[in-house]
Design a protein around this motif. Structure first.
Motif, PDB file in Angstrom:
ATOM      1  N   ILE A 158       3.419  87.156  59.464  1.00 23.82           N
ATOM      2  CA  ILE A 158       3.041  85.980  58.692  1.00 23.82           C
ATOM      3  C   ILE A 158       1.533  85.891  58.502  1.00 23.82           C
ATOM      4  N   ASN A 159       0.766  86.570  59.369  1.00 23.39           N
ATOM      5  CA  ASN A 159      -0.691  86.530  59.268  1.00 23.39           C
ATOM      6  C   ASN A 159      -1.320  87.812  58.730  1.00 23.39           C
ATOM      7  N   HIS A 160      -0.574  88.904  58.680  1.00 25.00           N
ATOM      8  CA  HIS A 160      -1.159  90.172  58.259  1.00 25.00           C
ATOM      9  C   HIS A 160      -0.461  90.805  57.055  1.00 25.00           C
ATOM     10  N   SER A 161       0.770  90.413  56.779  1.00 32.56           N
ATOM     11  CA  SER A 161       1.459  90.927  55.589  1.00 32.56           C
ATOM     12  C   SER A 161       0.934  90.240  54.342  1.00 32.56           C
ATOM     13  N   GLU A 162       1.025  90.950  53.223  1.00 30.55           N
ATOM     14  CA  GLU A 162       0.750  90.375  51.919  1.00 30.55           C
ATOM     15  C   GLU A 162       2.080  90.179  51.190  1.00 30.55           C
ATOM     16  N   LYS A 163       2.003  89.712  49.963  1.00 32.49           N
ATOM     17  CA  LYS A 163       3.224  89.525  49.186  1.00 32.49           C
ATOM     18  C   LYS A 163       3.921  90.863  48.977  1.00 32.49           C
ATOM     19  N   TYR A 164       3.134  91.903  48.636  1.00 34.84           N
ATOM     20  CA  TYR A 164       3.689  93.235  48.424  1.00 34.84           C
ATOM     21  C   TYR A 164       3.290  94.157  49.570  1.00 34.84           C
ATOM     22  N   PHE A 165       3.918  95.309  49.632  1.00 34.63           N
ATOM     23  CA  PHE A 165       3.566  96.306  50.637  1.00 34.63           C
ATOM     24  C   PHE A 165       2.109  96.718  50.417  1.00 34.63           C
ATOM     25  N   ASP A 166       1.383  96.958  51.494  1.00 34.31           N
ATOM     26  CA  ASP A 166       0.022  97.446  51.360  1.00 34.31           C
ATOM     27  C   ASP A 166      -0.330  98.357  52.524  1.00 34.31           C
ATOM     28  N   LYS A 215      14.460  76.174  53.769  1.00 32.57           N
ATOM     29  CA  LYS A 215      14.921  76.613  55.098  1.00 32.57           C
ATOM     30  C   LYS A 215      15.490  78.027  55.080  1.00 32.57           C
ATOM     31  N   THR A 216      16.094  78.414  53.969  1.00 33.57           N
ATOM     32  CA  THR A 216      16.643  79.776  53.872  1.00 33.57           C
ATOM     33  C   THR A 216      15.532  80.818  53.948  1.00 33.57           C
ATOM     34  N   GLN A 217      14.425  80.548  53.279  1.00 32.87           N
ATOM     35  CA  GLN A 217      13.291  81.471  53.324  1.00 32.87           C
ATOM     36  C   GLN A 217      12.685  81.539  54.726  1.00 32.87           C
ATOM     37  N   ILE A 218      12.566  80.388  55.379  1.00 33.46           N
ATOM     38  CA  ILE A 218      12.019  80.362  56.741  1.00 33.46           C
ATOM     39  C   ILE A 218      12.925  81.137  57.687  1.00 33.46           C
ATOM     40  N   GLU A 219      14.225  81.012  57.510  1.00 32.49           N
ATOM     41  CA  GLU A 219      15.174  81.750  58.351  1.00 32.49           C
ATOM     42  C   GLU A 219      14.986  83.256  58.182  1.00 32.49           C
ATOM     43  N   SER A 220      14.797  83.709  56.941  1.00 34.96           N
ATOM     44  CA  SER A 220      14.568  85.137  56.709  1.00 34.96           C
ATOM     45  C   SER A 220      13.286  85.608  57.389  1.00 34.96           C
ATOM     46  N   LEU A 221      12.246  84.784  57.333  1.00 34.22           N
ATOM     47  CA  LEU A 221      10.984  85.144  57.974  1.00 34.22           C
ATOM     48  C   LEU A 221      11.150  85.246  59.487  1.00 34.22           C
ATOM     49  N   ILE A 222      11.912  84.334  60.074  1.00 35.80           N
ATOM     50  CA  ILE A 222      12.127  84.359  61.530  1.00 35.80           C
ATOM     51  C   ILE A 222      12.886  85.612  61.933  1.00 35.80           C
ATOM     52  N   LEU A 223      14.032  85.866  61.288  1.00 38.52           N
ATOM     53  CA  LEU A 223      14.903  86.976  61.699  1.00 38.52           C
ATOM     54  C   LEU A 223      14.322  88.339  61.367  1.00 38.52           C
ATOM     55  N   SER A 224      13.381  88.391  60.437  1.00 43.81           N
ATOM     56  CA  SER A 224      12.730  89.668  60.125  1.00 43.81           C
ATOM     57  C   SER A 224      11.637  90.008  61.127  1.00 43.81           C
ATOM     58  N   GLY A 225      11.264  89.032  61.963  1.00 43.52           N
ATOM     59  CA  GLY A 225      10.229  89.275  62.968  1.00 43.52           C
ATOM     60  C   GLY A 225       8.836  88.890  62.512  1.00 43.52           C
ATOM     61  N   ALA A 226       8.722  88.104  61.437  1.00 38.73           N
ATOM     62  CA  ALA A 226       7.407  87.756  60.908  1.00 38.73           C
ATOM     63  C   ALA A 226       6.595  86.878  61.857  1.00 38.73           C
ATOM     64  N   PHE A 227       7.267  86.201  62.816  1.00 37.73           N
ATOM     65  CA  PHE A 227       6.562  85.336  63.776  1.00 37.73           C
ATOM     66  C   PHE A 227       6.506  85.954  65.181  1.00 37.73           C
ATOM     67  N   ASP A 228       6.976  87.181  65.328  1.00 33.15           N
ATOM     68  CA  ASP A 228       7.002  87.811  66.660  1.00 33.15           C
ATOM     69  C   ASP A 228       5.621  87.856  67.301  1.00 33.15           C
ATOM     70  N   GLU A 229       4.584  88.040  66.492  1.00 32.79           N
ATOM     71  CA  GLU A 229       3.221  88.173  67.015  1.00 32.79           C
ATOM     72  C   GLU A 229       2.728  86.894  67.684  1.00 32.79           C
ATOM     73  N   MET A 230       3.422  85.781  67.454  1.00 34.20           N
ATOM     74  CA  MET A 230       2.998  84.511  68.027  1.00 34.20           C
ATOM     75  C   MET A 230       3.568  84.285  69.420  1.00 34.20           C
ATOM     76  N   GLY A 231       4.307  85.279  69.918  1.00 34.68           N
ATOM     77  CA  GLY A 231       4.799  85.217  71.294  1.00 34.68           C
ATOM     78  C   GLY A 231       6.019  84.351  71.500  1.00 34.68           C
ATOM     79  N   VAL A 232       6.742  84.047  70.438  1.00 33.05           N
ATOM     80  CA  VAL A 232       7.971  83.254  70.568  1.00 33.05           C
ATOM     81  C   VAL A 232       9.178  84.134  70.247  1.00 33.05           C
ATOM     82  N   LYS A 233      10.306  83.752  70.809  1.00 33.42           N
ATOM     83  CA  LYS A 233      11.532  84.518  70.596  1.00 33.42           C
ATOM     84  C   LYS A 233      12.198  84.083  69.292  1.00 33.42           C
TER      85      LYS A 233
END
Length: 514
Positions: A158-166, A215-233
């Motif tokens: 969520i902090n290092h990805s861009e909209k497209y692959f880079d 909420k559907t978009q937020i769910e996709s971000l969670i399950l894809s691991g976009a918040f893993d870097e924040m130390g939460v499960k």
């Protein structure tokens, strides 16, 4: 040394070593050999450009014998056999003909892209993936290729990805727009990040983007691991994200209406604190399954990783099959070879056959070395549909089919029990193997062998197959023994009549029915 079928062809085909490459060459040939006018030769060119074989066939008589005010090759001193042979070559050429400027432009683009892929592989592949970012299957395909190339893929962030692959430090960072159910509206997340800095935690992210995401978009971000870097499960966030989102919506509405809450008056944060539950993370299998549903592939791990040592002991792997199928020295041995290998079905698309309306399927099978397509015919599908489970490790037995893309023809599936497994394969639906002559509906492949590339025999084969084409019929594969070249023709409906025609052309010993 280049040999020309007629002296007239030398000045026309000299630059391309005796081969027809450009449409302009055909225009010159029909003018010089048969006396076509510039206008009439351009009509032939247009017919080729639009792949109009019927028009080209009508021109044969005119080219060879003349007519419509055209002198014809025979009247110009070209023997009939040579004229027919040259026209046959033009007919074959019409299947892939382009004008010279078009071909040259494509050659430049091909050279440029080959150079970029070789010297700037990460950047090239990033641009390629971004061109297919709305197709989850395409993205997953190229991501598997990147792994095979040894290019590191960085997970969604969520902090290092861009909209497209880079490209980041030589690795490719996953673009958030490629996540399933996320899409283009994710752009607002990056605008907010650029304007007000990195997101501090999950609550901060929701608060700052509550009006632009659902909420559907937020769910996709969670399950894809976009918040893993924040130390939460991921399991923790899935438990509370709905409440956090609703609180953020309530606070935003209150702010827009000018209302103040007790939290505002007391100087406390406007978002009520939601504590993360003390629960364990999803087990590896569930975590990866959910991840794949949102990303389209496995990123943080692989279901087969725990079997890595056992899989290394297997006689066959996807990588080994593909390597031997692409090697000119071993490709003959691979065609029709029965192999056993262990892995998982990562994709499965069932469909009905056009004629019999039976269920069959196209699948993708993968191990830790790569992936390969699997064709599951109705008999095998009916027998093993319960054993074919997505993302479950299994052992399959299949025949190798070498073509434009090597694939496997499934014969049997069983649960995986280890590298020493000796499965008792059963073939309830394979009684037809006992018959000396396969029934037409059960023929899956027709193999033809030519001693050399004889244009007359090739033309006779095509004529014999004309009218027998069938999408789900037997695939036709031709081997030229003198050169080792292999060709795959359109599938046909096999019949005793068709076999008789082919035997008259090639002889009984040069036809094999599978």
């Amino acid at each position: 040394q280049v040999k020309y079928d007629h002296p007239m062809l030398e000045k026309i085909l000299k630059d391309t070593y005796g081969c027809m490459v450009y449409q302009e060459q055909v225009m010159e040939i029909v003018r010089d050999m048969a006396g076509y006018s510039l206008a009439r030769s351009d009509e032939v060119r247009r017919a080729m450009a639009k792949k109009k074989k019927d028009v080209m066939e009508r021109e044969r008589q005119i080219f060879v014998y003349g007519g419509d005010g055209i002198e014809g090759a025979v009247h110009r001193g070209v023997d009939e056999r040579t004229a027919q042979k040259v026209f046959d070559q033009m007919m074959d050429f019409a299947q892939y003909a382009f004008n010279k400027s078009h071909a040259c432009a494509y050659a430049v683009v091909a050279y440029q892209t080959a150079y970029l892929k070789c010297h700037y592989t990460a950047e090239f592949m990033t641009a390629l993936i971004n061109s297919f970012i709305s197709s989850a299957d395409k993205v997953a395909h190229y991501m598997r290729y990147l792994k095979q190339c040894g290019i590191k893929i960085l997970p969604p962030s969520i902090n290092h990805s861009e909209k497209y692959f880079d490209v980041q430090d030589g690795a490719i960072r996953f673009g958030l727009a490629a996540l399933i159910n996320v899409g283009d509206s994710i752009e607002a997340v990056f605008e907010e990040r650029r304007k007000n800095g990195l997101y501090q935690d999950f609550v901060d992210f929701v608060k700052r983007n509550v009006s632009s995401l659902n909420k559907t978009q937020i769910e996709s971000l969670i399950l894809s691991g976009a918040f893993d870097e924040m130390g939460v499960k991921r399991s923790q966030l899935m438990e509370v994200y709905d409440r956090i989102f609703k609180n953020a919506q309530t606070d935003e509405k209150r702010a827009l209406s000018g209302q103040m809450s007790l939290f505002d008056l007391s100087g406390q944060a406007t978002l009520p604190a939601v504590e993360l539950p003390d629960i364990p993370e999803y087990d590896d299998k569930l975590k990866l399954t959910l991840e794949k549903q949102k990303v389209g592939m496995y990123l943080s791990g692989h279901p087969l990783q725990k079997y890595a040592e056992q899989l290394m002991q297997e006689a066959w792997s996807v990588e080994k099959i593909l390597a031997r199928a692409e090697n000119p020295e071993t490709v003959r041995d691979m065609e029709g070879l029965t192999v056993e290998l262990a892995g998982i079905f990562s994709q499965l698309k069932a469909r009905t056959t056009r004629r019999s309306k039976q269920m069959m399927a196209n699948a993708t099978f993968e191990d830790l070395t790569g992936s390969i397509g699997v064709l599951i015919f109705p008999a095998a599908y009916e027998q093993y549909k319960d054993e074919i489970q997505m993302d479950e490790i299994c052992r399959l037995r299949a025949r190798v089919a070498v073509g434009e893309e090597t694939e496997l023809l499934l014969e049997a599936v069983q649960p995986y029990t280890g590298p020493g497994q000796k499965p008792a394969w059963s073939f309830k639906k394979q009684e037809y193997k006992k018959e000396k002559t396969p029934k037409p509906a059960m023929v899956r492949e027709l193999r033809l062998t030519l001693e050399e590339e004889d244009i007359n025999k090739i033309r006779a084969i095509k004529n014999a197959l004309e009218g027998c084409y069938e999408v789900w019929g037997a695939s036709v594969k031709v081997l030229v023994r003198s050169t080792g070249k292999r060709y795959t023709l359109k599938s046909v409906k096999y019949s005793a009549e068709l076999r008789e025609k082919l035997e008259n052309i090639l002889g009984m010993h040069n036809i094999e029915v599978i």
